[in-house]
Design an enzyme around this catalytic site. Sequence first.
Site, short mmCIF file in Angstrom:
data_model
loop_
_atom_site.label_atom_id
_atom_site.label_comp_id
_atom_site.label_asym_id
_atom_site.label_seq_id
_atom_site.Cartn_x
_atom_site.Cartn_y
_atom_site.Cartn_z
N GLU A 211 -72.20 -48.90 -1.89
CA GLU A 211 -72.73 -47.94 -0.91
C GLU A 211 -72.37 -48.37 0.51
O GLU A 211 -72.61 -49.52 0.88
CB GLU A 211 -74.26 -47.85 -1.04
CG GLU A 211 -74.72 -47.26 -2.37
CD GLU A 211 -76.23 -47.11 -2.46
OE1 GLU A 211 -76.95 -47.37 -1.46
OE2 GLU A 211 -76.70 -46.75 -3.55
N GLU B 230 -73.70 -38.10 -1.41
CA GLU B 230 -75.06 -37.79 -1.87
C GLU B 230 -75.88 -37.11 -0.78
O GLU B 230 -75.97 -37.60 0.35
CB GLU B 230 -75.77 -39.10 -2.32
CG GLU B 230 -77.18 -38.84 -2.83
CD GLU B 230 -77.79 -39.98 -3.61
OE1 GLU B 230 -77.11 -40.99 -3.87
OE2 GLU B 230 -78.99 -39.87 -3.96
#
Length: 271
Positions: free
Chosen positions: A122, A189
């Site tokens: 991430e 996301e």
Amino acid sequence: MSVNTEIRRITTNTVQEMKLNGEKISMLTAYDFSTAVILDSAGIDVILVGDSASNVMAGHETTLPITLDQMIYHASSVVRGTKRALIVVDLPFGSYQGNSKEALASAIRIMKESGAHAVKLEGGIEIKESIERIISAGIPVMGHLGLTPQSIYKFGTYTVRAKEEAEANKLLSDIQILEHAGCFGVVLEKIPAKLAKEATALVKIPTIGIGAGPEVDGQVLVVNDMLGITKGFKPRFLRQYLNLFDEIGGAVKRYIADVKSQDFPNKKEQY
Ligand code: KIV
């Protein structure tokens, strides 16, 4: 003439070709052998052994507590259940941030001990060095931008990210950094659909959306959410295909009743 029945494994090249050919990429999470067998037999393209295992498998509030050893356990179970899908594994919180040497060591452990095919990290520019180091060792990396749950205590909430111009611009810059660093794909996301479309058009590598609208190269959902195992989690982006919470609960109630009434086991169900 012999017929070749061998199943060909999806690779990172395959998903990149899918983007070029305009074929959408299907991706779901899995954390265990039995679920992986079902998803793989159904023809899913990519299985993500997500650190969402921390929530849906272990019952933690966030993804932060899951460990590298636990991710390897989940990933190796999934790998044993698949013949076709590309298996991507999340590097858990604390196993790569701020230290590219440690990031490489964590990625190597995942690849060696689980047999998976790629790792996911991430972040954008902040983790560029880690991504480059992992890729230089021959390990494919998938990026993850937008809502990055490992940073939940920085964000403070799970609401839509990059609605403001500055954050949207950073995301557009980050996705190009990830592409140049060598990532083979990126998860986007919970960002506005318009921004996801723009980001997708900006890069040659496939984007996989979750709560990012339709104009990305593929979609991913948490399998427990789309099967309705998770109770009471209904964000707007989630399409729930089954209500397994009630289905399984109903079956368990019937089993309890059968045991109590001594209907189970019957004559045919014994030796
Ligand atoms: O951990 C996970 O399940 C994920 C998906 C939400 C993309 O990262």
